[in-house]
Motif scaffolding. Structure first.
Motif, mmCIF file in Angstrom:
data_model
loop_
_atom_site.group_PDB
_atom_site.id
_atom_site.type_symbol
_atom_site.label_atom_id
_atom_site.label_comp_id
_atom_site.label_asym_id
_atom_site.label_seq_id
_atom_site.Cartn_x
_atom_site.Cartn_y
_atom_site.Cartn_z
ATOM 1 N N UNK A 127 1.017 -1.323 -0.083
ATOM 2 C CA UNK A 127 -0.208 -0.351 -0.155
ATOM 3 C C UNK A 127 1.351 1.042 -0.100
ATOM 4 N N UNK A 128 1.849 1.302 0.853
ATOM 5 C CA UNK A 128 2.400 2.585 0.640
ATOM 6 C C UNK A 128 3.789 3.020 -0.408
ATOM 7 N N UNK A 129 4.123 1.654 -0.913
ATOM 8 C CA UNK A 129 5.473 2.197 -2.299
ATOM 9 C C UNK A 129 3.591 2.722 -3.041
ATOM 10 N N UNK A 130 2.709 1.352 -3.126
ATOM 11 C CA UNK A 130 2.312 2.342 -4.729
ATOM 12 C C UNK A 130 1.238 3.304 -4.018
ATOM 13 N N UNK A 150 16.312 12.586 -2.150
ATOM 14 C CA UNK A 150 16.013 13.265 -0.978
ATOM 15 C C UNK A 150 15.293 12.641 0.079
ATOM 16 N N UNK A 151 14.028 12.478 -0.547
ATOM 17 C CA UNK A 151 12.816 11.387 0.215
ATOM 18 C C UNK A 151 13.549 9.787 -0.172
ATOM 19 N N UNK A 152 13.696 9.501 -1.487
ATOM 20 C CA UNK A 152 14.571 8.039 -1.144
ATOM 21 C C UNK A 152 15.621 8.083 -0.066
ATOM 22 N N UNK A 153 16.868 8.865 -0.205
ATOM 23 C CA UNK A 153 17.700 8.791 0.722
ATOM 24 C C UNK A 153 17.179 8.499 2.478
ATOM 25 N N UNK A 154 15.842 9.667 2.615
ATOM 26 C CA UNK A 154 15.859 9.237 3.797
ATOM 27 C C UNK A 154 14.927 8.236 3.627
ATOM 28 N N UNK A 155 14.992 7.868 2.960
ATOM 29 C CA UNK A 155 13.673 6.127 3.250
ATOM 30 C C UNK A 155 14.455 5.581 3.338
ATOM 31 N N UNK A 156 15.296 5.062 2.781
ATOM 32 C CA UNK A 156 16.335 4.315 2.970
ATOM 33 C C UNK A 156 17.269 3.879 4.153
ATOM 34 N N UNK A 178 9.854 -5.276 8.537
ATOM 35 C CA UNK A 178 9.620 -4.050 9.083
ATOM 36 C C UNK A 178 10.514 -2.911 8.553
ATOM 37 N N UNK A 179 12.096 -2.954 8.352
ATOM 38 C CA UNK A 179 12.895 -2.219 7.966
ATOM 39 C C UNK A 179 12.053 -1.475 6.766
ATOM 40 N N UNK A 180 11.894 -2.270 5.600
ATOM 41 C CA UNK A 180 11.327 -1.918 4.301
ATOM 42 C C UNK A 180 10.754 -1.243 4.572
ATOM 43 N N UNK A 181 8.711 -1.308 5.825
ATOM 44 C CA UNK A 181 7.892 -1.545 5.347
ATOM 45 C C UNK A 181 7.975 0.512 6.701
ATOM 46 N N UNK A 182 9.005 0.521 7.339
ATOM 47 C CA UNK A 182 8.920 1.761 7.569
ATOM 48 C C UNK A 182 9.422 2.893 7.091
ATOM 49 N N UNK A 183 10.673 2.577 5.988
ATOM 50 C CA UNK A 183 11.135 3.689 5.012
ATOM 51 C C UNK A 183 10.200 3.801 4.318
ATOM 52 N N UNK A 184 9.566 3.194 3.912
ATOM 53 C CA UNK A 184 7.847 3.778 2.933
ATOM 54 C C UNK A 184 7.237 4.006 3.539
ATOM 55 N N UNK A 188 6.404 8.002 2.210
ATOM 56 C CA UNK A 188 5.378 8.441 2.046
ATOM 57 C C UNK A 188 4.732 9.300 2.783
ATOM 58 N N UNK A 189 4.471 9.926 3.996
ATOM 59 C CA UNK A 189 4.508 10.789 4.988
ATOM 60 C C UNK A 189 5.373 12.279 4.247
ATOM 61 N N UNK A 190 7.122 12.510 3.731
ATOM 62 C CA UNK A 190 7.623 13.271 2.863
ATOM 63 C C UNK A 190 6.818 13.451 2.322
ATOM 64 N N UNK A 191 6.365 13.099 0.998
ATOM 65 C CA UNK A 191 5.900 12.630 -0.238
ATOM 66 C C UNK A 191 4.390 13.819 -0.039
ATOM 67 N N UNK A 192 3.744 13.532 1.154
ATOM 68 C CA UNK A 192 2.179 13.939 1.306
ATOM 69 C C UNK A 192 2.846 15.771 2.167
ATOM 70 N N UNK A 193 3.839 16.049 2.668
ATOM 71 C CA UNK A 193 4.519 17.217 2.846
ATOM 72 C C UNK A 193 4.925 18.365 1.819
ATOM 73 N N UNK A 194 5.313 17.203 0.849
ATOM 74 C CA UNK A 194 6.243 18.192 -0.461
ATOM 75 C C UNK A 194 5.296 19.097 -1.211
ATOM 76 N N UNK A 195 4.348 18.009 -1.827
ATOM 77 C CA UNK A 195 3.013 17.896 -2.282
ATOM 78 C C UNK A 195 2.372 18.636 -1.805
ATOM 79 N N UNK A 196 1.644 18.606 -0.564
ATOM 80 C CA UNK A 196 0.923 18.919 -0.052
ATOM 81 C C UNK A 196 -0.764 18.750 -0.894
ATOM 82 N N UNK A 197 -0.936 17.511 -1.133
ATOM 83 C CA UNK A 197 -1.883 16.873 -1.702
ATOM 84 C C UNK A 197 -2.553 15.594 -0.645
ATOM 85 N N UNK A 198 -3.248 15.990 -0.460
ATOM 86 C CA UNK A 198 -4.542 14.521 0.064
ATOM 87 C C UNK A 198 -5.566 14.822 -0.865
#
Length: 511
Positions: A127-130, A150-156, A178-184, A188-198
């Protein structure tokens, strides 16, 4: 500053950011792999790999190409965004739910009971990755390349920290998943913050159909590509032993890691730019050919360098048991050069012009071509497989150019001209590299012990050798590829200059 210059600056800036972050990610992944390998057992790695491989394949289906559909559209009102979110979220929930429900059956098939829990956790990651793919489309459309990188690097980073902490307290394979899920989740939170789209609505039925019509073709292409790669692995594994497959995978990875780090994301950068110019096909063609020449100018010397010192690279990184892959690595370096002729920019042109079905047809063709190449090549061992994929790369490039000629009247003779000019410009570097090898600067002796004095000495000599070869190439490219060399040089200079002015202005404001 005019629009064209602004786009040029943002493309160069985005390329710098993506290349830098990509290089940083390679280093970070290498370090994380070493740390986690000391904390976990091979069994844990295997179980986590099975869970995440299945979920990544499910992600291909659930993304439905919506990100590309968002980037391609000339107008993107909120209702269309909401329609795209409905499709993306619906597919993510559906496939994530299927994986969650079938987790027990999948675990029984692999005869690994612990996979049941891992698949349930990994279903959340689907769900998160999609949903991230939806926001990726929004950021690419806005040319927010730095935010993407930057978003991808922070996730890693988050993924690595969580995995290490959980591994230390004994969570085994669950720590990786769980590490994969946490990074994703953080991404996703960073994506919402950058685009400000909900999403605020479900969009109209017509808009949902319109978005899915474009994204569906992209989805079919991705499925065909994934299926072709899977069939390739199955066929090669049928005729070659595990050691041969290991040599092929390592050699292929090492031969392409340098060019892919720099130009592997060209399609993501050019798609939003070409989409803005979809009413001006001549402008797209002009910039497409410039992109082809620049990609060749960057990738060819890197691939040639890998081919020249493949023995020493394998000796330094992997040791004596991998030296049998030297010839294979040289051949795969040639394949990486061929792929760099157009990279993923042809797909950008096709999608930007709103005709994704032609790119899909090429990928469907590869579904039949790749297994044929795999079968034919495997009859001649690992060297045969490598040469088969060189042939595959040539056919794919020819097919791409055929589509550009038939559909958009591109002058495909340009790729032949660019290839010949690039070969002439690279020849002095190859000759200089061979001469240095002939003089014995790089040894062909048995590999030294890792972390020994001789091992560090070999690494330093490799670095000097590489810089010397690239220096020779830089001199010849400066004169034989003058126009494109100066284009890149000045473009990077303008970006760095503007960046410096921006930093000075910020410092002045802070004072």
């Amino acid at each position: 500053m005019n629009t064209g210059t602004s786009i040029k600056d943002r493309v160069f800036s985005g390329t710098l950011w993506m290349a830098t972050i990509s290089f940083g990610q390679q280093i970070l992944q290498f370090v994380l792999q070493i740390v986690l390998a000391r904390l976990l057992m091979p069994h844990d790695y295997g179980a986590a790999a099975i869970a995440m491989t299945v979920c990544m394949f499910a992600t291909v289906f659930s993304s439905a190409g919506i990100g590309a559909a968002i980037v391609q559209r000339k107008e993107l009102p909120d209702s269309v965004k909401d329609a795209a979110a409905v499709i993306t979220g619906g597919m993510a929930l559906l496939l994530g739910g299927v994986v969650f429900a079938l987790s027990g059956l999948i675990a029984s098939y692999y005869k690994l009971p612990e996979l049941s829990v891992l698949f349930r956790i990994a279903a959340i990651d689907i769900f998160f990755k999609v949903m991230i793919s939806l926001y990726d489309g929004l950021m690419l459309r806005a040319l927010q390349y730095r935010s993407l990188s930057v978003r991808a690097f922070i996730g890693l980073v988050v993924q690595g920290v969580v995995s290490i902490i959980l591994a230390r307290i004994g969570w085994g394979a669950r720590s990786l998943v769980i590490g994969y899920v946490s990074g994703s989740f953080v991404q996703l939170l960073l994506c919402v913050g950058v685009t400000r789209y909900i999403p605020h609505s479900c969009g109209s039925f017509h808009e949902v159909v319109d978005v899915f019509k474009f994204g569906g073709w992209v989805l079919l292409g991705r499925i065909a590509n994934q299926a072709a790669a899977t069939l390739d692995q199955v066929i090669v594994a049928r005729f070659l032993n595990a050691a041969s497959i290991g040599l092929i995978n390592v050699s292929k990875h090492l031969s392409s890691i340098l060019p892919n780090t720099i130009i592997g994301f060209s399609g993501r950068i050019t798609l939003p730019v070409f989409s803005r110019w979809q009413e001006d096909i001549q402008r797209i063609e002009s910039n497409y050919w410039r992109g082809v020449r620049v990609q060749l100018m960057i990738a060819t010397p890197l691939c040639a360098l890998v081919a020249l010192c493949s023995y020493q690279i394998l000796a330094l990184l992997f040791g004596a048991k991998w030296l049998a892959g030297t010839t294979v690595m040289k051949i795969y370096a040639l394949q990486a050069t061929i792929i760099a002729m157009e990279g993923s920019m042809t797909g950008s042109v096709i999608n930007a012009m709103g005709k994704p079905k032609f790119g899909t047809l090429i990928l469907v063709g590869s579904l039949f071509l790749m297994p044929l190449c795999s079968y034919t090549g495997s009859q001649f061992g690992i060297v045969g497989v490598a040469w088969a994929f060189v042939g595959y790369a040539i056919v794919v490039v020819v097919a791409d150019q055929f589509v550009l000629w038939r559909q958009f009247n591109f002058r495909v003779i340009n790729i032949l001209v660019a290839t010949i000019r690039q070969a002439v410009a690279t020849l002095p570097m190859i000759l200089a590299g061979l001469l240095i090898l002939h003089l014995g600067f790089l040894p062909f002796d048995p590999p030294p012990a890792i972390l020994s004095v001789d091992w560090f000495f070999l690494g330093c000599k490799l670095l000097v050798y590489g810089l010397t070869c690239i220096g020779v190439y830089g001199l010849t490219a400066r004169y034989l590829l003058r126009e494109d060399f100066l284009y890149v040089w000045r473009g990077l200079g303008e970006v760095l200059h503007n960046k410096g002015k921006t930093n000075k202005a910020r410092m002045g404001e802070s004072k």
